[in-house]
Design a protein around this motif. Structure first.
Motif, PDB file in Angstrom:
ATOM      1  N   ILE A   1      -5.599 -71.024 -59.268  1.00 16.65           N
ATOM      2  CA  ILE A   1      -6.595 -70.481 -59.837  1.00 16.65           C
ATOM      3  C   ILE A   1      -7.866 -71.335 -60.259  1.00 16.65           C
ATOM      4  O   ILE A   1      -9.029 -71.096 -60.002  1.00 16.65           O
ATOM      5  CB  ILE A   1      -6.559 -69.533 -60.952  1.00 16.65           C
ATOM      6  CG1 ILE A   1      -5.611 -68.307 -60.532  1.00 16.65           C
ATOM      7  CG2 ILE A   1      -7.598 -69.141 -61.738  1.00 16.65           C
ATOM      8  CD1 ILE A   1      -5.252 -67.487 -61.859  1.00 16.65           C
ATOM      9  N   ILE A   2      -7.580 -72.577 -60.800  1.00 13.56           N
ATOM     10  CA  ILE A   2      -8.507 -73.572 -60.957  1.00 13.56           C
ATOM     11  C   ILE A   2      -9.061 -74.133 -59.751  1.00 13.56           C
ATOM     12  O   ILE A   2     -10.182 -74.407 -59.731  1.00 13.56           O
ATOM     13  CB  ILE A   2      -7.782 -74.535 -61.891  1.00 13.56           C
ATOM     14  CG1 ILE A   2      -7.670 -74.060 -63.266  1.00 13.56           C
ATOM     15  CG2 ILE A   2      -8.623 -75.935 -62.132  1.00 13.56           C
ATOM     16  CD1 ILE A   2      -6.612 -75.045 -64.219  1.00 13.56           C
ATOM     17  N   THR A   3      -8.393 -74.383 -58.712  1.00 14.43           N
ATOM     18  CA  THR A   3      -8.706 -74.859 -57.639  1.00 14.43           C
ATOM     19  C   THR A   3      -9.646 -73.735 -56.954  1.00 14.43           C
ATOM     20  O   THR A   3     -10.681 -74.298 -56.473  1.00 14.43           O
ATOM     21  CB  THR A   3      -7.678 -75.298 -56.597  1.00 14.43           C
ATOM     22  OG1 THR A   3      -6.870 -76.194 -57.336  1.00 14.43           O
ATOM     23  CG2 THR A   3      -8.200 -75.729 -55.215  1.00 14.43           C
ATOM     24  N   ILE A   4      -9.383 -72.445 -56.857  1.00  8.31           N
ATOM     25  CA  ILE A   4     -10.320 -71.431 -56.262  1.00  8.31           C
ATOM     26  C   ILE A   4     -11.545 -71.546 -57.019  1.00  8.31           C
ATOM     27  O   ILE A   4     -12.606 -71.362 -56.346  1.00  8.31           O
ATOM     28  CB  ILE A   4      -9.524 -70.150 -56.191  1.00  8.31           C
ATOM     29  CG1 ILE A   4      -8.403 -70.424 -54.935  1.00  8.31           C
ATOM     30  CG2 ILE A   4     -10.278 -69.285 -55.807  1.00  8.31           C
ATOM     31  CD1 ILE A   4      -8.755 -70.616 -53.639  1.00  8.31           C
ATOM     32  N   LEU A   5     -11.358 -71.708 -58.240  1.00  7.64           N
ATOM     33  CA  LEU A   5     -12.688 -71.355 -58.965  1.00  7.64           C
ATOM     34  C   LEU A   5     -13.540 -72.665 -58.655  1.00  7.64           C
ATOM     35  O   LEU A   5     -14.930 -72.457 -58.609  1.00  7.64           O
ATOM     36  CB  LEU A   5     -12.352 -71.503 -60.523  1.00  7.64           C
ATOM     37  CG  LEU A   5     -13.352 -71.361 -61.445  1.00  7.64           C
ATOM     38  CD1 LEU A   5     -13.990 -69.826 -61.373  1.00  7.64           C
ATOM     39  CD2 LEU A   5     -12.765 -71.434 -62.964  1.00  7.64           C
ATOM     40  N   GLY A   6     -13.150 -73.924 -58.701  1.00  7.11           N
ATOM     41  CA  GLY A   6     -13.828 -75.163 -58.307  1.00  7.11           C
ATOM     42  C   GLY A   6     -14.328 -74.914 -56.826  1.00  7.11           C
ATOM     43  O   GLY A   6     -15.659 -75.250 -56.632  1.00  7.11           O
ATOM     44  N   VAL A   7     -13.800 -74.161 -55.755  1.00  5.34           N
ATOM     45  CA  VAL A   7     -14.262 -73.779 -54.608  1.00  5.34           C
ATOM     46  C   VAL A   7     -15.546 -72.966 -54.585  1.00  5.34           C
ATOM     47  O   VAL A   7     -16.425 -73.095 -53.926  1.00  5.34           O
ATOM     48  CB  VAL A   7     -13.193 -73.620 -53.525  1.00  5.34           C
ATOM     49  CG1 VAL A   7     -13.620 -72.926 -52.062  1.00  5.34           C
ATOM     50  CG2 VAL A   7     -12.112 -74.763 -53.351  1.00  5.34           C
ATOM     51  N   LEU A   8     -15.377 -72.131 -55.508  1.00  4.98           N
ATOM     52  CA  LEU A   8     -16.250 -70.908 -55.617  1.00  4.98           C
ATOM     53  C   LEU A   8     -17.524 -71.557 -56.179  1.00  4.98           C
ATOM     54  O   LEU A   8     -18.755 -71.484 -55.582  1.00  4.98           O
ATOM     55  CB  LEU A   8     -15.966 -69.641 -56.194  1.00  4.98           C
ATOM     56  CG  LEU A   8     -14.697 -69.120 -55.295  1.00  4.98           C
ATOM     57  CD1 LEU A   8     -14.242 -67.962 -56.353  1.00  4.98           C
ATOM     58  CD2 LEU A   8     -15.390 -68.168 -54.367  1.00  4.98           C
TER      59      LEU A   8
ATOM     60  N   GLY B   1     -16.296 -79.082 -54.968  1.00  2.00           N
ATOM     61  CA  GLY B   1     -16.115 -78.478 -56.060  1.00  2.00           C
ATOM     62  C   GLY B   1     -14.462 -78.320 -56.370  1.00  2.00           C
ATOM     63  O   GLY B   1     -13.890 -78.470 -57.403  1.00  2.00           O
ATOM     64  N   GLY B   2     -13.896 -78.353 -55.127  1.00  2.25           N
ATOM     65  CA  GLY B   2     -12.492 -78.049 -55.067  1.00  2.25           C
ATOM     66  C   GLY B   2     -11.574 -79.349 -55.549  1.00  2.25           C
ATOM     67  O   GLY B   2     -10.782 -79.436 -56.281  1.00  2.25           O
ATOM     68  N   LEU B   3     -12.285 -80.504 -54.964  1.00  2.96           N
ATOM     69  CA  LEU B   3     -11.643 -81.611 -55.347  1.00  2.96           C
ATOM     70  C   LEU B   3     -11.953 -82.134 -56.789  1.00  2.96           C
ATOM     71  O   LEU B   3     -11.228 -82.575 -57.484  1.00  2.96           O
ATOM     72  CB  LEU B   3     -12.271 -82.660 -54.440  1.00  2.96           C
ATOM     73  CG  LEU B   3     -11.741 -82.793 -52.920  1.00  2.96           C
ATOM     74  CD1 LEU B   3     -12.512 -83.823 -52.384  1.00  2.96           C
ATOM     75  CD2 LEU B   3     -10.250 -83.037 -52.892  1.00  2.96           C
ATOM     76  N   LEU B   4     -12.877 -81.823 -57.316  1.00  4.57           N
ATOM     77  CA  LEU B   4     -13.361 -82.069 -58.543  1.00  4.57           C
ATOM     78  C   LEU B   4     -12.742 -81.198 -59.677  1.00  4.57           C
ATOM     79  O   LEU B   4     -12.281 -81.725 -60.719  1.00  4.57           O
ATOM     80  CB  LEU B   4     -14.939 -81.735 -58.970  1.00  4.57           C
ATOM     81  CG  LEU B   4     -15.606 -82.161 -60.328  1.00  4.57           C
ATOM     82  CD1 LEU B   4     -15.578 -83.522 -60.186  1.00  4.57           C
ATOM     83  CD2 LEU B   4     -16.821 -81.377 -60.440  1.00  4.57           C
ATOM     84  N   PHE B   5     -12.645 -80.005 -59.307  1.00  7.08           N
ATOM     85  CA  PHE B   5     -11.822 -79.261 -60.274  1.00  7.08           C
ATOM     86  C   PHE B   5     -10.262 -79.473 -60.531  1.00  7.08           C
ATOM     87  O   PHE B   5      -9.491 -79.115 -61.306  1.00  7.08           O
ATOM     88  CB  PHE B   5     -11.876 -77.639 -60.184  1.00  7.08           C
ATOM     89  CG  PHE B   5     -13.209 -77.094 -60.755  1.00  7.08           C
ATOM     90  CD1 PHE B   5     -13.026 -76.077 -61.500  1.00  7.08           C
ATOM     91  CD2 PHE B   5     -14.409 -77.848 -60.730  1.00  7.08           C
ATOM     92  CE1 PHE B   5     -14.237 -75.397 -62.180  1.00  7.08           C
ATOM     93  CE2 PHE B   5     -15.561 -77.176 -61.274  1.00  7.08           C
ATOM     94  CZ  PHE B   5     -15.339 -76.014 -62.111  1.00  7.08           C
ATOM     95  N   THR B   6      -9.970 -80.231 -59.275  1.00  3.20           N
ATOM     96  CA  THR B   6      -8.345 -80.390 -59.395  1.00  3.20           C
ATOM     97  C   THR B   6      -8.188 -81.919 -60.459  1.00  3.20           C
ATOM     98  O   THR B   6      -6.766 -81.729 -60.826  1.00  3.20           O
ATOM     99  CB  THR B   6      -7.643 -81.078 -58.091  1.00  3.20           C
ATOM    100  OG1 THR B   6      -8.469 -82.189 -57.661  1.00  3.20           O
ATOM    101  CG2 THR B   6      -7.859 -79.947 -57.061  1.00  3.20           C
ATOM    102  N   ILE B   7      -9.182 -82.203 -60.843  1.00 10.92           N
ATOM    103  CA  ILE B   7      -9.044 -83.109 -61.888  1.00 10.92           C
ATOM    104  C   ILE B   7      -8.492 -82.499 -63.312  1.00 10.92           C
ATOM    105  O   ILE B   7      -7.801 -83.136 -63.955  1.00 10.92           O
ATOM    106  CB  ILE B   7     -10.257 -84.045 -62.267  1.00 10.92           C
ATOM    107  CG1 ILE B   7     -10.768 -84.690 -61.217  1.00 10.92           C
ATOM    108  CG2 ILE B   7     -10.484 -84.805 -63.635  1.00 10.92           C
ATOM    109  CD1 ILE B   7     -12.099 -85.413 -61.242  1.00 10.92           C
ATOM    110  N   PHE B   8      -8.945 -81.269 -63.406  1.00  6.17           N
ATOM    111  CA  PHE B   8      -8.315 -80.633 -64.685  1.00  6.17           C
ATOM    112  C   PHE B   8      -6.979 -79.739 -64.712  1.00  6.17           C
ATOM    113  O   PHE B   8      -6.697 -79.215 -65.404  1.00  6.17           O
ATOM    114  CB  PHE B   8      -9.380 -79.472 -64.994  1.00  6.17           C
ATOM    115  CG  PHE B   8     -10.993 -80.170 -65.142  1.00  6.17           C
ATOM    116  CD1 PHE B   8     -11.330 -81.022 -66.160  1.00  6.17           C
ATOM    117  CD2 PHE B   8     -11.953 -79.849 -64.214  1.00  6.17           C
ATOM    118  CE1 PHE B   8     -12.413 -81.523 -66.310  1.00  6.17           C
ATOM    119  CE2 PHE B   8     -13.180 -80.346 -64.282  1.00  6.17           C
ATOM    120  CZ  PHE B   8     -13.562 -81.078 -65.271  1.00  6.17           C
TER     121      PHE B   8
END
Length: 64
Positions: free
Chosen positions: A7-14, A51-58
């Motif tokens: 969910i976090i990764t998909i949210l980052g992609v969107l 966005g997907g790469l950035l949100f995987t930090i979290f």
């Protein structure tokens, strides 16, 4: 991959895709010579990737 990580990764992609398109729309490239911002598809794809790469930090660290 857990459900929360997915969910976090998909949210980052969107969010990245929205911001990538917004960058194309508001800033863009006047002459069309820019590789990323000359077309909306390129800008949106690049934004979603970042966005997907950035949100995987979290994502929480796995206990292995």
């Amino acid at each position: 991959m857990t459900k929360k990580a997915f969910i976090i990764t998909i949210l980052g992609v969107l969010i990245g895709a929205i911001l990538g398109y917004a960058y194309y729309h508001f800033v863009g490239c006047v002459r069309g010579t820019c590789a990323i911002t000359s077309k909306p598809l390129n800008s949106t794809f690049y934004g979603s990737l970042m966005g997907g790469l950035l949100f995987t930090i979290f994502l929480p660290k796995s206990k292995s």
